[in-house]
Scaffold this motif. Structure first.
Motif, PDB file in Angstrom:
ATOM      1  N   ARG A  73       0.817  -1.222   0.000  1.00 26.09           N
ATOM      2  CA  ARG A  73       0.000   0.000   0.000  1.00 26.09           C
ATOM      3  C   ARG A  73       0.850   1.271   0.000  1.00 26.09           C
ATOM      4  NH1 ARG A  73      -5.218   1.469   0.958  1.00 26.09           N
ATOM      5  NH2 ARG A  73      -5.584   3.457   2.014  1.00 26.09           N
ATOM      6  N   TYR A  74       1.974   1.257   0.734  1.00 23.55           N
ATOM      7  CA  TYR A  74       2.745   2.479   0.915  1.00 23.55           C
ATOM      8  C   TYR A  74       4.128   2.442   0.260  1.00 23.55           C
ATOM      9  CZ  TYR A  74      -0.832   3.341   4.442  1.00 23.55           C
ATOM     10  OH  TYR A  74      -2.029   3.524   5.089  1.00 23.55           O
ATOM     11  N   GLY A  75       4.453   1.364  -0.416  1.00 18.76           N
ATOM     12  CA  GLY A  75       5.758   1.266  -1.034  1.00 18.76           C
ATOM     13  C   GLY A  75       6.713   0.449  -0.194  1.00 18.76           C
ATOM     14  N   ARG A  76       7.897   0.191  -0.751  1.00 23.20           N
ATOM     15  CA  ARG A  76       8.816  -0.755  -0.117  1.00 23.20           C
ATOM     16  C   ARG A  76       9.747  -0.116   0.911  1.00 23.20           C
ATOM     17  NH1 ARG A  76       5.359  -4.371  -1.828  1.00 23.20           N
ATOM     18  NH2 ARG A  76       5.550  -4.969  -4.029  1.00 23.20           N
ATOM     19  N   ARG A  77      10.248   1.067   0.635  1.00 20.78           N
ATOM     20  CA  ARG A  77      11.354   1.590   1.452  1.00 20.78           C
ATOM     21  C   ARG A  77      10.913   2.060   2.838  1.00 20.78           C
ATOM     22  NH1 ARG A  77      15.248   5.571  -1.460  1.00 20.78           N
ATOM     23  NH2 ARG A  77      13.411   6.923  -1.422  1.00 20.78           N
ATOM     24  N   GLY A  78       9.795   2.779   2.920  1.00 17.57           N
ATOM     25  CA  GLY A  78       9.365   3.327   4.205  1.00 17.57           C
ATOM     26  C   GLY A  78       9.140   2.268   5.268  1.00 17.57           C
ATOM     27  N   PRO A  79       8.308   1.241   5.002  1.00 17.19           N
ATOM     28  CA  PRO A  79       8.116   0.191   6.009  1.00 17.19           C
ATOM     29  C   PRO A  79       9.416  -0.498   6.404  1.00 17.19           C
ATOM     30  CG  PRO A  79       6.386   0.069   4.359  1.00 17.19           C
ATOM     31  CD  PRO A  79       7.376   1.076   3.863  1.00 17.19           C
ATOM     32  N   ALA A  80      10.344  -0.657   5.448  1.00 24.14           N
ATOM     33  CA  ALA A  80      11.620  -1.311   5.767  1.00 24.14           C
ATOM     34  C   ALA A  80      12.406  -0.496   6.780  1.00 24.14           C
ATOM     35  CB  ALA A  80      12.438  -1.518   4.494  1.00 24.14           C
ATOM     36  N   MET A  81      12.504   0.805   6.569  1.00 18.16           N
ATOM     37  CA  MET A  81      13.298   1.640   7.474  1.00 18.16           C
ATOM     38  C   MET A  81      12.656   1.749   8.851  1.00 18.16           C
ATOM     39  SD  MET A  81      14.873   4.619   4.985  1.00 18.16           S
ATOM     40  CE  MET A  81      13.317   5.057   4.195  1.00 18.16           C
ATOM     41  N   ALA A 123       9.937  -8.751  -1.730  1.00 18.14           N
ATOM     42  CA  ALA A 123       8.961  -8.047  -2.563  1.00 18.14           C
ATOM     43  C   ALA A 123       9.638  -7.294  -3.700  1.00 18.14           C
ATOM     44  CB  ALA A 123       8.132  -7.084  -1.710  1.00 18.14           C
ATOM     45  N   VAL A 124      10.799  -6.706  -3.412  1.00 17.94           N
ATOM     46  CA  VAL A 124      11.543  -6.004  -4.460  1.00 17.94           C
ATOM     47  C   VAL A 124      11.955  -6.974  -5.561  1.00 17.94           C
ATOM     48  CG1 VAL A 124      13.751  -4.871  -4.946  1.00 17.94           C
ATOM     49  CG2 VAL A 124      12.342  -4.093  -3.034  1.00 17.94           C
ATOM     50  N   ALA A 184      17.850   4.147   2.542  1.00 19.06           N
ATOM     51  CA  ALA A 184      17.267   5.430   2.143  1.00 19.06           C
ATOM     52  C   ALA A 184      17.930   5.990   0.889  1.00 19.06           C
ATOM     53  CB  ALA A 184      17.397   6.432   3.294  1.00 19.06           C
ATOM     54  N   ARG A 185      19.219   5.733   0.725  1.00 18.52           N
ATOM     55  CA  ARG A 185      19.948   6.328  -0.387  1.00 18.52           C
ATOM     56  C   ARG A 185      20.054   5.403  -1.597  1.00 18.52           C
ATOM     57  NH1 ARG A 185      25.851   8.341   1.047  1.00 18.52           N
ATOM     58  NH2 ARG A 185      26.099   6.090   1.349  1.00 18.52           N
ATOM     59  N   ALA A 186      20.167   4.094  -1.373  1.00 20.57           N
ATOM     60  CA  ALA A 186      20.546   3.195  -2.468  1.00 20.57           C
ATOM     61  C   ALA A 186      19.453   2.244  -2.929  1.00 20.57           C
ATOM     62  CB  ALA A 186      21.781   2.384  -2.065  1.00 20.57           C
ATOM     63  N   LEU A 187      18.418   2.001  -2.114  1.00 18.02           N
ATOM     64  CA  LEU A 187      17.389   1.054  -2.540  1.00 18.02           C
ATOM     65  C   LEU A 187      16.366   1.758  -3.419  1.00 18.02           C
ATOM     66  CD1 LEU A 187      16.272  -1.867  -2.240  1.00 18.02           C
ATOM     67  CD2 LEU A 187      14.774  -0.950  -0.442  1.00 18.02           C
ATOM     68  N   PRO A 188      16.187   1.326  -4.661  1.00 21.26           N
ATOM     69  CA  PRO A 188      15.169   1.966  -5.505  1.00 21.26           C
ATOM     70  C   PRO A 188      13.773   1.605  -5.026  1.00 21.26           C
ATOM     71  CG  PRO A 188      16.098   0.055  -6.614  1.00 21.26           C
ATOM     72  CD  PRO A 188      16.901   0.245  -5.362  1.00 21.26           C
ATOM     73  N   GLU A 189      12.841   2.525  -5.198  1.00 27.73           N
ATOM     74  CA  GLU A 189      11.439   2.244  -4.887  1.00 27.73           C
ATOM     75  C   GLU A 189      10.843   1.509  -6.088  1.00 27.73           C
ATOM     76  OE1 GLU A 189       8.613   1.145  -3.501  1.00 27.73           O
ATOM     77  OE2 GLU A 189       9.173   2.653  -2.010  1.00 27.73           O
ATOM     78  N   THR A 190      10.685   0.194  -5.936  1.00 28.48           N
ATOM     79  CA  THR A 190      10.255  -0.644  -7.057  1.00 28.48           C
ATOM     80  C   THR A 190       8.742  -0.730  -7.199  1.00 28.48           C
ATOM     81  OG1 THR A 190      10.418  -2.602  -5.642  1.00 28.48           O
ATOM     82  CG2 THR A 190      12.344  -2.041  -6.976  1.00 28.48           C
ATOM     83  N   LEU A 191       8.010  -0.120  -6.279  1.00 27.40           N
ATOM     84  CA  LEU A 191       6.543  -0.111  -6.374  1.00 27.40           C
ATOM     85  C   LEU A 191       6.078   1.337  -6.471  1.00 27.40           C
ATOM     86  CD1 LEU A 191       4.098  -2.100  -6.320  1.00 27.40           C
ATOM     87  CD2 LEU A 191       3.837  -1.485  -3.908  1.00 27.40           C
ATOM     88  N   PRO A 192       5.944   1.868  -7.694  1.00 27.88           N
ATOM     89  CA  PRO A 192       5.524   3.261  -7.853  1.00 27.88           C
ATOM     90  C   PRO A 192       4.096   3.462  -7.359  1.00 27.88           C
ATOM     91  CG  PRO A 192       5.510   2.121  -9.964  1.00 27.88           C
ATOM     92  CD  PRO A 192       6.141   1.182  -8.987  1.00 27.88           C
TER      93      PRO A 192
END
Length: 410
Positions: A73-81, A123-124, A184-192
């Protein structure tokens, strides 16, 4: 072609995903040599100290079930961090814990937090690859994840020897702190945003019901859990079996643990090569029965005392190596079935892995914690995976073509 044109993953991308996926393994393995010392220091027996390992697995199951739908729902990076931040806080509190029960509870919270890294990594992978391509990438991740059993116990033993077992949790907190800015810097957001699920959050979580009704998915999702249960039964039981049962020192245990870790790495890299020539489902048809046969051999040898320490180590090394072919192939095939909800699917697979392993591995301690108990639980896990595979195999021919025949680039 294994990967879609122009999409072959860079080494840095694989390394980052591997570091994320390895965080729970590092959390477990860095602490392993300290288990007997923790038991003495906190006045506990082996079974309860092993529950601190189980706590990470159970927390991982809970964390993955929460993080998966949120990442859809909110993308990959935020929940991971956010999850890794929770891991950092729990690690610091573990270093300060006054007793065994608070440590068990905090290890559950630690597992909830670092599960977010694992779910996001899986998921990525599904966002970008599927089928054989995903299986190859997951096998490459095992090369990174395999560093945990190779190096973490040795490092953990040295850290505990110099500064005490509590210092291992300080190191785990520092690992999480280092990982957050890299993501935060290197992982691309793979779910636009356009690809994210837009229904109410409750409906997003209801996607679990849809997955639970898919027999083929559930079979493929359960098999890695049983494979991990076999692995974690060894991980939780080996400090007591090898150090107390066979009289190995902490250094000898760490070296032997690293040897078995090398088997995991070699098996996963063999799988990465084999999956380019054979369908993942075909590899499962060979690996699961072979792991079961090795489990029988292991139990017979340790129960009769044949070969002494090597009667335990040799079949165990082979079993763990073969088992490393099962996890990436079953996981990749399960994810291929539900790319439209990759985060939820990855979370359910991961939760089953952690939940099944967390439920099964403490049985080693409950059965006495010796080599026969460890071998028996390992055999039960791989035998159960064979039963699931053979029983659910009929569904591969009913209503849906065998996914092993699907285009790996789909």
């Amino acid at each position: 072609m294994t990967f879609p044109a122009g999409a072959r993953p860079r080494a840095s991308f694989v390394l980052l995903l591997g570091a994320m996926a390895a965080l729970p393994a590092v959390t477990t393995d860095l602490y392993l040599p300290s288990l007997p010392v923790v038991a003495d220091d906190l006045g506990s027996g082996p079974a309860l100290v092993q529950a601190t390992i189980t706590g990470v697995l159970i927390g991982g199951a809970i964390g993955q079930l929460i993080t998966g739908p949120l990442s859809d729902r909110y993308g990959r990076r935020g929940p991971a961090m956010i999850g890794i931040g929770l891991h950092v806080v729990a690690s610091v509190l573990c270093a300060l814990t006054p007793g065994i029960w608070p440590l068990v509870a905090l290890r559950v919270i630690q597992g909830v937090g670092n599960a977010a890294a694992t779910v996001t990594a899986m998921a990525v992978i599904r966002d970008r690859y599927s089928g054989a391509g995903a299986s190859v990438l997951m096998s490459r991740l095992m090369l990174v994840i395999g560093v945990a059993p190779l190096l973490a116990p040795t490092a953990g033993g040295l850290i505990a020897g110099w500064w005490g077992w509590r210092a291992t949790f300080v190191v785990l907190a520092l690992v999480g702190l280092a990982l957050i800015p890299v993501i935060a810097r290197a992982l691309p957001e793979t779910l636009p945003p356009a690809a994210r699920r837009r229904e109410p959050l409750g409906a997003t979580f209801a996607g679990y019901g849809y997955l639970l009704r898919d027999r083929q998915f559930m079979a493929l999702a359960l098999i890695p859990g049983l494979g991990l249960a076999a692995l974690m039964s060894y991980v939780a039981g080996s400090p007591f079996v090898l150090q107390e049962g066979y009289g190995l020192s902490e250094t000898q245990f760490a070296l032997l643990f690293a040897l078995n870790g090398a088997g995991l790495v070699l098996g996963s890299q063999l799988n990465a090569s084999l999956v380019k020539r054979f369908d993942p489902i075909a590899l499962l048809r060979v690996a699961i029965p072979l792991a079961t046969a090795l489990g029988v051999m292991l139990l017979v040898l340790v129960a009769t005392g044949t070969g002494g320490l090597w009667g335990l180590i040799a079949p165990l090394w082979l079993l763990l190596s073969v088992n490393s072919l099962v996890l990436p192939n079953a996981t990749a095939l399960a994810l291929t079935l539900h790319g439209e909800r990759a985060g939820t699917a990855a979370a359910l697979i991961g939760a089953l892995q952690a939940g099944v392993a967390g439920t099964v591995s403490p049985v080693v301690g409950l059965l006495g914690g010796d080599d026969v108990a460890m071998a028996g639980v390992i055999l039960a896990a791989v035998l159960a995976s064979l039963v699931v595979f053979l029983t659910a195999g009929r569904s591969y021919r009913r209503g849906r073509p065998d996914i092993g025949d699907a285009d790996p680039r789909a």
